[in-house]
Write a protein that holds these residues in place. Structure first.
Motif, PDB file in Angstrom:
ATOM      1  N   UNK A 135      28.083  -3.870   6.075  1.00 55.24           N
ATOM      2  CA  UNK A 135      29.707  -3.612   5.561  1.00 55.24           C
ATOM      3  C   UNK A 135      29.618  -4.703   4.309  1.00 55.24           C
ATOM      4  N   UNK A 136      30.093  -5.676   4.534  1.00 59.49           N
ATOM      5  CA  UNK A 136      29.405  -7.069   3.520  1.00 59.49           C
ATOM      6  C   UNK A 136      28.660  -6.086   2.252  1.00 59.49           C
ATOM      7  N   UNK A 137      27.703  -5.951   2.485  1.00 61.01           N
ATOM      8  CA  UNK A 137      26.738  -5.886   1.466  1.00 61.01           C
ATOM      9  C   UNK A 137      27.440  -4.557   1.474  1.00 61.01           C
ATOM     10  N   UNK A 138      28.017  -3.302   1.454  1.00 62.08           N
ATOM     11  CA  UNK A 138      29.051  -2.474   0.730  1.00 62.08           C
ATOM     12  C   UNK A 138      29.663  -2.881   0.097  1.00 62.08           C
ATOM     13  N   UNK A 139      30.623  -4.017   0.847  1.00 64.85           N
ATOM     14  CA  UNK A 139      32.224  -4.570  -0.345  1.00 64.85           C
ATOM     15  C   UNK A 139      31.236  -5.545  -1.357  1.00 64.85           C
ATOM     16  N   UNK A 140      30.057  -5.787  -1.044  1.00 60.65           N
ATOM     17  CA  UNK A 140      29.912  -6.448  -2.684  1.00 60.65           C
ATOM     18  C   UNK A 140      29.641  -5.032  -3.905  1.00 60.65           C
ATOM     19  N   UNK A 141      28.592  -3.901  -2.967  1.00 59.24           N
ATOM     20  CA  UNK A 141      28.240  -2.768  -3.750  1.00 59.24           C
ATOM     21  C   UNK A 141      29.678  -2.080  -4.129  1.00 59.24           C
ATOM     22  N   UNK A 142      30.260  -2.684  -4.371  1.00 58.06           N
ATOM     23  CA  UNK A 142      31.699  -1.127  -4.260  1.00 58.06           C
ATOM     24  C   UNK A 142      31.887  -0.841  -6.148  1.00 58.06           C
ATOM     25  N   UNK A 143      32.343  -2.753  -6.300  1.00 56.66           N
ATOM     26  CA  UNK A 143      32.512  -2.459  -7.629  1.00 56.66           C
ATOM     27  C   UNK A 143      31.459  -1.799  -8.727  1.00 56.66           C
TER      28      UNK A 143
END
Length: 280
Positions: A135-143
């Protein structure tokens, strides 16, 4: 005019509009890579793929999931992007932080025009499909995405909020966009007791909101609609449409595919939409 000049001109005029889909395989053919390829093809694009996992599933459920080694996921992406001019990247479920980070690092090596990310994180039962690190990695990738396409449970998971209603959807879509610095299509298919469903598009670059409404269809054949929609939008971006136009065309196509497939049968559970309804 020289023959080599004529050949180059002809190639430029006839080049495929291409989408690379990065997602898991669905052996039942309703969702995942299989739905992506059907949707991309039906909307006029050329589909390439990088498979992140192999699932043994059908219309009833998922039996097993076999993750593809990260090195091989990267090899697939490199193989496509080093040779083929890809217009849009479509990304589906990413099951681990390692996979997300590897894909982000690999894509960063190429001039990517646009990325549509469908953040598949929540099962129909409401259970999270990814752990905290993913989840943390995904949030970092979303931008990095041009557009993300969460449904309501996924929006709740990303923002850590509870109830979402039709009235609050525009605010939630905008909050997602501002938080992750990207455009957002918040899908309203999970709203209950609604005969008219609404999807809300927040365009980050223009700080604008757009609502799209459609009639709810009474059918169990909705397996793979999220994959189908995000792939259709990706294709229309590849074809040169604006983000708003691509979303409108993707929503219209997916809705019509649901209507066309509502009475058809495949297996014992939730069947697919009719991706190629235009050919009938």
């Amino acid at each position: 005019m020289r023959l080599d000049t004529i050949y180059r001109m002809k190639n430029t005029e006839t080049i495929y509009k291409t989408v690379l889909t990065i997602a898991g395989s669905d052996s039942g053919g309703c969702a995942g890579i299989q739905a992506d390829i059907k949707s991309i093809s039906a909307n006029g694009g050329f589909a390439t793929s990088a498979i992140t996992a192999i699932t043994a599933q059908n219309t009833v459920g998922v039996n097993t999931i076999f993750p593809i080694p990260v090195s091989e996921i990267k090899n697939q992406i490199h193989a496509v992007l080093s040779d083929i001019s890809v217009d849009t990247i479509k990304i589906g479920m990413l099951q681990s932080a390692e996979v997300i980070e590897a894909i982000a690092q690999t894509l960063a090596q190429y001039p990517i025009k646009s990325i549509v990310l469908d953040p598949v994180m929540v099962a129909s039962s409401g259970q999270l499909l990814v752990d905290t690190s993913a989840m943390d990695a995904l949030k970092s990738f979303l931008p990095k995405a041009t557009l993300i396409t969460p449904n309501i449970p996924e929006a709740q998971a990303l923002l850590g909020i509870n109830a979402v209603s039709a009235d609050t959807m525009p605010d939630i879509a905008k909050k997602l966009g501002k938080t992750f610095k990207t455009s957002v299509l918040l899908k309203g298919g999970h709203l209950e007791n609604c005969t008219t469903l609404m999807d809300v598009l927040y365009v980050y670059d223009t700080d604008s909101l757009h609502n799209f409404t459609k009639t709810q269809i009474d059918t169990k054949n909705t397996h793979g609609t999220g994959c189908t929609l995000s792939s259709a939008i990706s294709t229309h971006l590849a074809l040169g449409n604006t983000l708003k136009e691509a979303v409108q065309r993707g929503i219209t196509y997916t809705h019509q595919a649901i209507v066309a497939g509502k009475s058809k049968e495949l297996g014992k559970g939730n069947g697919p939409v009719d991706h190629f309804y235009k050919l009938h």
